[in-house]
Design an enzyme around this catalytic site. Sequence first.
Site, PDB file in Angstrom:
ATOM      1  N   THR A  71      91.204  11.297 -27.938  1.00 10.44           N
ATOM      2  CA  THR A  71      91.225   9.850 -27.806  1.00 10.44           C
ATOM      3  C   THR A  71      89.966   9.232 -28.381  1.00 10.44           C
ATOM      4  OG1 THR A  71      92.379  10.205 -25.783  1.00 10.44           O
ATOM      5  CG2 THR A  71      91.432   8.009 -26.054  1.00 10.44           C
ATOM      6  N   THR A  79      94.897   7.990 -29.665  1.00 11.91           N
ATOM      7  CA  THR A  79      94.709   9.372 -29.241  1.00 11.91           C
ATOM      8  C   THR A  79      95.796  10.303 -29.756  1.00 11.91           C
ATOM      9  OG1 THR A  79      94.312  10.760 -27.276  1.00 11.91           O
ATOM     10  CG2 THR A  79      96.031   9.113 -27.074  1.00 11.91           C
ATOM     11  N   ASN A  83      95.847  12.870 -27.587  1.00 12.12           N
ATOM     12  CA  ASN A  83      95.618  13.453 -26.266  1.00 12.12           C
ATOM     13  C   ASN A  83      94.480  14.464 -26.340  1.00 12.12           C
ATOM     14  OD1 ASN A  83      95.918  13.582 -23.542  1.00 12.12           O
ATOM     15  ND2 ASN A  83      97.500  15.128 -23.561  1.00 12.12           N
ATOM     16  N   ASP A 108     101.003  14.027 -20.543  1.00 10.87           N
ATOM     17  CA  ASP A 108     100.652  12.883 -19.694  1.00 10.87           C
ATOM     18  C   ASP A 108     101.796  12.489 -18.770  1.00 10.87           C
ATOM     19  OD1 ASP A 108      98.031  12.607 -20.357  1.00 10.87           O
ATOM     20  OD2 ASP A 108      98.301  10.988 -21.784  1.00 10.87           O
ATOM     21  N   SER A 144      99.581   6.368 -19.309  1.00 16.92           N
ATOM     22  CA  SER A 144      98.300   6.508 -19.998  1.00 16.92           C
ATOM     23  C   SER A 144      97.168   5.917 -19.160  1.00 16.92           C
ATOM     24  CB  SER A 144      98.361   5.767 -21.337  1.00 16.92           C
ATOM     25  OG  SER A 144      97.117   5.831 -21.988  1.00 16.92           O
ATOM     26  N   GLY A 196      88.537   9.481 -22.710  1.00 16.97           N
ATOM     27  CA  GLY A 196      88.127  10.358 -21.606  1.00 16.97           C
ATOM     28  C   GLY A 196      89.165  10.501 -20.510  1.00 16.97           C
ATOM     29  N   GLY A 197      90.443  10.377 -20.850  1.00 17.66           N
ATOM     30  CA  GLY A 197      91.489  10.531 -19.828  1.00 17.66           C
ATOM     31  C   GLY A 197      91.264   9.530 -18.707  1.00 17.66           C
TER      32      GLY A 197
HETATM   33  O1  DON Z   1      96.631   8.362 -22.565  1.00 14.39           O
HETATM   34  C1  DON Z   1      95.870   9.028 -21.864  1.00 14.39           C
HETATM   35  O2  DON Z   1      95.532   8.697 -20.761  1.00 14.39           O
HETATM   36  C2  DON Z   1      95.304  10.326 -22.428  1.00 14.39           C
HETATM   37  N1  DON Z   1      96.214  10.872 -23.376  1.00 14.39           N
HETATM   38  C3  DON Z   1      93.965  10.050 -23.024  1.00 14.39           C
HETATM   39  C4  DON Z   1      93.321  11.302 -23.563  1.00 14.39           C
HETATM   40  C5  DON Z   1      91.877  11.170 -23.781  1.00 14.39           C
HETATM   41  O3  DON Z   1      91.254  10.195 -23.462  1.00 14.39           O
HETATM   42  C6  DON Z   1      91.234  12.366 -24.387  1.00 14.39           C
HETATM   43  N2  DON Z   1      89.835  12.100 -24.623  1.00 14.39           N
HETATM   44  N3  DON Z   1      88.850  12.515 -24.431  1.00 14.39           N
END
Ligand code: DON
Length: 598
Positions: free
Chosen positions: A405, A423, A425, A447, A476, A498-499
Amino acid sequence: MRLIPPTSRRVFLRDLSRSSLAMSAAASVLTYPTKGQDSTSVKDPNRSDANPRVATGEQGVVATVNPLASQAAMQAFQRGGNAIDAAVAASLMLSVVDGHNSGIGGGCLALVYPADGRVVALDGREMAPGGASPEMFFRAGQPAPELSQLGPLAAGVPGLLATLERLSREHGQIDWNDALLGAAEVADAGFVISEHFARVLRNSAGDLKRFPASARVLLDESGQPWSNGHLLRQPDLAQTLRQIAEQGIAWFYQGEFAERAATHLREAGGVMAASDFANYKTLARRAIQTQYRGDSVIGFPPPSSGGIHDAQMLGMLAEFDVAGIFAESQARGLHLLLEVMKRAMADRAYWLGDADFAKVPRGLLDQDYLRQLASTIDLSRATEVKSHGQPPRAELDLFGQRKHTTHLTAADARGNVVAITQTVNTSFGCKMIVPGTGVVLNNEMDDFSIAPGVRNAFGLLGSEANVIAPGKRPLSSMSPTIVLDGDRKPILSCGAAGGPKIITAVLQLLVRVLDLDESLEQAIAAPRVHHQWSPDVAVCENALNDQTVEQLANMGHRIQRIGSAAVAQGMAMHRIAGHAPQLTAASDPRVASSAMGL
Ligand code: DON
């Protein structure tokens, strides 16, 4: 508890030399080797600090994680483009030079505040293929989470390209072909692999090796990952971008790319069909708007959870004198943030999913409900949050029922603001490159909630609301956010990678700027905390001072230290009557990011 008035003093644009000093001071106290598992990027100790992290501009500004992407945005401004053109150019370049985080094989959520004042929220999230089912990640009756992360079943139908095209067509001012061809040129000529890129590649090499088309691009002849300093050329990706420039996105969604991708995935055991690509649509969503301290915070609605939960947390914080509590003690302020995070994230795990498929109650944002949640917070002790809350009208009043992301931001002097989080992912998505195209496919199916009690790559749990269904979009955490002042003029935009740490990072940026009067760059650099309800752990960046962390532990928080919690970018717009707005972009010192202005 009391409601406090809007902040009277707000200093978005500090004197640049002061800002730079503040930045280097902040940067010098940050330490970055990552402890434990954290998928976000960490600062590369060997890299040069040449990229500016803060930039001002009269015509336009941009902040991205990569200087080549920021440069592409600057070129779009120079060609007469607006912030939307700049953001599209930066995004396409990231597909080439930052493919482990995002790319045209992935998706995005794009929030735009065009100069005409109509908020636009474009959902370019990946979509589950028509052949997807809740059972697809079970083997012999048991959940098999590795299948949602690696290989042909993990990919959703990509949405980034369709969304960029729509952004450009509906809101841009220049032809996007220059941006496509510019990105193609860099793909052809190559870019020098940074230490950070090399590290991510090293960590992914074992998985990439399993897919020959990926290995051909990202590994050397002996199967070893390319290292720091290698010039990575991607001629197939260059060709893909040129085909899109020549034939439009139909080449990707209804033409050769769709055929190739579907055939490749099916041969490898996947369920994606060419018709899934043809069925993909970028969806316009109605953004979430929350009043906070006299400003309007605009967030992204489902299938993002970020907009709802940042709004929930701000709604809870509105019940407290946040600035006063932080002034009393940083630990108490952070404790309050951890407590609102816990409550909001408990709701996320139960209530949230794609609102076109699941019943997501609007009552989650009801101020009485949020007041009631806030009233359960003890300012001196961590409380255990056993379960999600019960918002009012949970069955009746629902959101939007129709029957690794990166975040980037761009703004221009005309008042256009764009915040895009995009992203694939986790790093390099499902690790599969579609042969002959250079396109890295996402692993966004992870996700979804694949089974009760089974955590995804970010340790998140989900419920029925986020179960897999054909055509559904996975929940997400991406949280592109724009803040308007009382006159509905944009003053800030931000977002992160960062998820789930995205949601909590955005909250901390908003609180630091809107409550604590910090400049955006200070807010981005400041050490962060994170809580996602389950596991019941208060995550603290290593850079947070030990005394504060000890105080949090004494208040009953179970502490986990990590190197880096999210990577954020943002933009601040400062207005002085009679003058053009002053624009400042700021990027995150945790990575080799880049802010530029013109
Ligand atoms: O959409 C989401 O929440 C995740 N796929 C985001 C993934 C993400 O931030 C990876 N990064 N470091």
